[in-house]
Design a protein around this motif. Structure first.
Motif, PDB file in Angstrom:
ATOM      1  N   ALA A  17       0.358   5.140   1.724  1.00 48.64           N
ATOM      2  CA  ALA A  17      -0.713   4.516   2.518  1.00 48.64           C
ATOM      3  C   ALA A  17      -1.443   5.492   3.417  1.00 48.64           C
ATOM      4  CB  ALA A  17      -0.129   3.381   3.363  1.00 48.64           C
ATOM      5  N   ASP A  29       0.880  -1.168   0.000  1.00 50.23           N
ATOM      6  CA  ASP A  29       0.000   0.000   0.000  1.00 50.23           C
ATOM      7  C   ASP A  29       0.913   1.211   0.000  1.00 50.23           C
ATOM      8  OD1 ASP A  29      -1.901   1.943   0.320  1.00 50.23           O
ATOM      9  OD2 ASP A  29      -2.700   1.193   2.222  1.00 50.23           O
ATOM     10  N   SER A  51      -5.619  -0.001   3.069  1.00 50.47           N
ATOM     11  CA  SER A  51      -5.276  -1.279   3.690  1.00 50.47           C
ATOM     12  C   SER A  51      -6.437  -1.836   4.499  1.00 50.47           C
ATOM     13  CB  SER A  51      -4.046  -1.115   4.588  1.00 50.47           C
ATOM     14  OG  SER A  51      -2.878  -0.952   3.823  1.00 50.47           O
ATOM     15  N   CYS A  59       2.586  -1.156   4.475  1.00 52.09           N
ATOM     16  CA  CYS A  59       2.093   0.217   4.328  1.00 52.09           C
ATOM     17  C   CYS A  59       3.302   1.147   4.285  1.00 52.09           C
ATOM     18  CB  CYS A  59       1.206   0.600   5.510  1.00 52.09           C
ATOM     19  SG  CYS A  59      -0.309  -0.350   5.641  1.00 52.09           S
TER      20      CYS A  59
END
Length: 236
Positions: free
Chosen positions: A57, A54, A63, A77
């Motif tokens: 993020a 991600d 997520s 992330c």
């Protein structure tokens, strides 16, 4: 402004609005951001990836949307803003999703991962803030697995014509900076965000950057009348 300076400016700005960021996203999108993320996550889940990045993020909403539907073996992330990333970590930890989730502070232009590390990379409303979009796409291509590694991007766009296009521009140029500034206390950030949306949509740098990185676009889907564009690309 060089890349390092841009990174510092963007990181500082998002650190400053991290606390109000989620609430403002939901309010200012009239709740449509939930629908947009679900549309993107369907494209991620379609290939059943075991490793997912991600990128950009932020506070982890992409997520979280993924994990409510599908749990990969590994989720990372990554974000430039430490405060946004910290809030994302707390959000996923509260839901006990942190045991297989990694949190990495880094720029999109220099990902600290080996080649072919992820089967899917997803980016939710972060591309327009990259200092160097072509370099970021080269890095995405590098860390994606061969033969079907998938990139899924959600980013703001601009409706082209009609009354909706006029209303959207009024909202973007007048209402969003005013409301965002009043609620967050940062008029500077909420002047930057809509201006970056318009500039990105006008220049449309992503398709060329994806192609130059060696990825193949397989779908571009306008959402909410063209206010948002969902782009799906693969590494072959």
């Amino acid at each position: 402004m060089n890349t390092s300076t841009q990174h510092e400016a963007i990181s500082s700005m998002f650190d400053g609005i991290a606390r109000q960021y989620d609430a403002l996203n939901h309010i200012l999108s009239l709740g449509l951001d939930y629908r947009w993320r679900r549309a993107a996550i369907r494209q991620v889940v379609a290939i059943r990836p075991q490793s997912v990045l991600d990128l950009a993020a932020g506070t982890g909403d992409m997520s979280l949307t993924l994990l409510k539907r599908y749990k990969p073996t590994r989720l990372c992330c990554a974000d430039l803003s430490p405060e946004m990333l910290a809030r994302g970590r707390r959000k996923l930890t509260r839901r006990h999703y942190d045991s297989f989730t990694q949190f990495v502070e880094c720029s999109a232009e220099a990902l600290p991962f080996p080649e072919a590390e992820f089967q899917a990379v997803m980016i939710g409303f972060g591309v327009r803030n990259f200092a160097d979009i072509p370099q970021a796409m080269r890095e995405v291509a590098r860390v994606l697995t061969e033969h079907g590694g998938r990139l899924v991007v959600l980013e703001f766009s601009m409706p082209k014509r009609g009354i909706f296009a006029l209303l959207y521009r009024f909202y973007l140029r007048i209402l969003l900076p005013l409301l965002g500034g009043l609620i967050s206390g940062s008029f500077k950030a909420y002047r930057y965000l809509p201006s970056s949306m318009e500039r990105y949509a006008r220049e449309s740098p992503l398709p060329a950057a994806i192609k130059a990185a060696g990825l193949h676009t397989i779908a571009t889907v306008p959402l909410s009348g063209g206010a948002v564009l969902l782009t799906v690309a693969e590494k072959r």
